[in-house]
Design an enzyme around this catalytic site. Structure first.
Site, mmCIF file in Angstrom:
data_model
loop_
_atom_site.group_PDB
_atom_site.id
_atom_site.type_symbol
_atom_site.label_atom_id
_atom_site.label_comp_id
_atom_site.label_asym_id
_atom_site.label_seq_id
_atom_site.Cartn_x
_atom_site.Cartn_y
_atom_site.Cartn_z
ATOM 1 C CG HIS A 14 -7.433 4.310 -13.817
ATOM 2 N ND1 HIS A 14 -8.771 4.511 -13.363
ATOM 3 C CD2 HIS A 14 -7.511 4.177 -15.272
ATOM 4 C CE1 HIS A 14 -9.557 4.424 -14.218
ATOM 5 N NE2 HIS A 14 -8.823 4.333 -15.291
ATOM 6 N N GLY A 59 -18.236 -2.374 -7.857
ATOM 7 C CA GLY A 59 -18.162 -1.261 -7.251
ATOM 8 C C GLY A 59 -17.384 -0.206 -8.136
HETATM 9 N N1 APR Z 1 -19.830 -1.574 -1.996
HETATM 10 C C1 APR Z 1 -20.012 -1.771 -3.420
HETATM 11 N N2 APR Z 1 -20.433 -0.451 -4.240
HETATM 12 C C2 APR Z 1 -19.982 0.711 -3.823
HETATM 13 C C3 APR Z 1 -19.857 0.983 -2.366
HETATM 14 C C4 APR Z 1 -20.082 -0.263 -1.483
HETATM 15 N N3 APR Z 1 -19.734 -0.200 -0.190
HETATM 16 N N4 APR Z 1 -20.039 2.341 -2.117
HETATM 17 C C5 APR Z 1 -19.973 2.921 -3.027
HETATM 18 N N5 APR Z 1 -20.349 2.102 -4.305
HETATM 19 C C6 APR Z 1 -20.275 2.004 -5.574
HETATM 20 C C7 APR Z 1 -21.061 3.521 -5.807
HETATM 21 O O1 APR Z 1 -22.538 3.070 -6.000
HETATM 22 C C8 APR Z 1 -20.410 3.810 -7.336
HETATM 23 O O2 APR Z 1 -21.264 3.317 -8.463
HETATM 24 O O3 APR Z 1 -19.023 2.372 -6.184
HETATM 25 C C9 APR Z 1 -19.055 3.126 -7.195
HETATM 26 C C10 APR Z 1 -18.062 4.295 -7.173
HETATM 27 O O4 APR Z 1 -17.826 5.044 -8.218
HETATM 28 P P1 APR Z 1 -16.934 6.268 -8.532
HETATM 29 O O5 APR Z 1 -16.535 6.944 -7.528
HETATM 30 O O6 APR Z 1 -17.102 7.002 -9.584
HETATM 31 O O7 APR Z 1 -15.591 5.117 -8.531
HETATM 32 P P2 APR Z 1 -14.926 4.502 -9.769
HETATM 33 O O8 APR Z 1 -16.228 3.950 -10.856
HETATM 34 O O9 APR Z 1 -14.112 3.553 -9.331
HETATM 35 O O10 APR Z 1 -14.208 5.869 -10.705
HETATM 36 C C11 APR Z 1 -13.555 5.399 -11.803
HETATM 37 O O11 APR Z 1 -12.850 7.765 -12.183
HETATM 38 O O12 APR Z 1 -11.972 9.661 -10.788
HETATM 39 C C12 APR Z 1 -11.539 8.538 -11.864
HETATM 40 O O13 APR Z 1 -9.564 7.551 -11.887
HETATM 41 C C13 APR Z 1 -10.584 7.553 -11.180
HETATM 42 O O14 APR Z 1 -10.604 5.288 -11.147
HETATM 43 C C14 APR Z 1 -11.482 6.291 -10.803
HETATM 44 C C15 APR Z 1 -12.306 6.334 -11.955
#
Ligand code: APR
Length: 236
Positions: A109, A176
């Site tokens: 990304h 994550g």
């Molecule tokens: N340890 C492990 N996992 C965690 C923690 C932690 N301390 N805190 C939160 N999480 C998990 C949450 O349960 C969730 O499943 O991390 C995940 C975060 O999800 P999102 O916020 O949706 O992030 P992500 O999956 O990286 O989003 C994907 O969406 O908005 C776009 O481009 C952006 O790259 C991003 C993409």
């Protein structure tokens, strides 16, 4: 489980949560404070570039003030042992994997610390703020620089390289990530379809938890080092 020899690891915002960097979809996450249509789309940038620069400048400063956590460090240890037999793909635009010592990070990304010129298409390391009038270092034009990140509706980067790595892997791990954004959320299905073992390491079951053969839940800074130690123990 036999010792894996070629691993593809996909990380998401959850791996940086324990470094104090907000995730997107958790309670009080980034998308609960900002409208992604305004700050993470080409249309939003065209409509209000100053707002988009302010959004990414704040995130760039937040990441600069953060430090890698034990999960980032564990993946750097895994790379030290596995070398190019570990393919680390991240959805994150922060540089915490690199600052933890990972040398080969595929930022599908894009990266907060880079700026791209929409006129001459040059890309430049960019650790500081960006403004509408900041001139492109290559072509000199102003009002043309944007963060070198992939916005909604744009194509993620390095997809061929990622597909090739998955096709040669004998273990796929997602760490994550909520599994809510494609194509990253589809990588586990690609791996499973090729008979590759899969595991998710997450705070809680992701939206595509059903697609994983194995799972461990907890904070990444706690469960990822334990998982890496197990893998390294098996690989000895
Ligand atoms: N340890 C492990 N996992 C965690 C923690 C932690 N301390 N805190 C939160 N999480 C998990 C949450 O349960 C969730 O499943 O991390 C995940 C975060 O999800 P999102 O916020 O949706 O992030 P992500 O999956 O990286 O989003 C994907 O969406 O908005 C776009 O481009 C952006 O790259 C991003 C993409």
């Amino acid at each position: 489980m036999i010792a894996p020899t070629r691993i593809v690891a996909l990380t998401g915002a959850g791996i940086s949560a324990d470094s104090g960097v907000s995730t997107f979809r958790d309670r009080d996450g980034v998308w609960s404070k900002y409208d992604w249509r305004e700050v993470a789309t080409a249309e939003g940038f065209a409509a209000n570039p100053a707002l988009v620069h302010a959004f990414y400048n704040a995130r760039r400063a937040g990441v600069a003030a953060a430090r890698p956590n034990a999960a980032h460090e564990a993946l750097a240890r895994l790379e030290a042992q596995f070398s190019n037999r570990l393919t680390l793909v991240t959805q994150n635009v922060d540089d915490l994997h690199e600052r933890a010592g990972s040398r080969r990070v595929i930022h599908m990304h894009g990266e907060l610390q880079k700026a791209r010129c929409t006129a001459c298409l040059s890309v430049h390391p960019w650790p500081h703020d960006l403004a509408v009038e900041t001139p492109c270092p290559a072509c000199g034009r102003d009002r043309v620089l944007r963060p070198d990140v992939v916005w909604f509706g744009e194509f993620p980067m390095f997809m061929d390289e990622i597909a090739a790595a998955i096709s040669q892997a004998d273990l796929f791990v997602a760490i994550g990530t909520s599994g809510s954004v494609y194509p990253a959320a589809g990588f586990v299905a690609e791996a499973s379809a090729q008979g590759i073992p899969t595991i998710e390491l997450n705070l809680e079951p992701s939206e595509n938890a059903f697609a994983f053969a194995n799972a461990r839940y907890g904070r990444a800074s706690e469960i990822v080092p334990l998982w890496v130690d197990e893998i390294l123990g098996k690989a000895r």
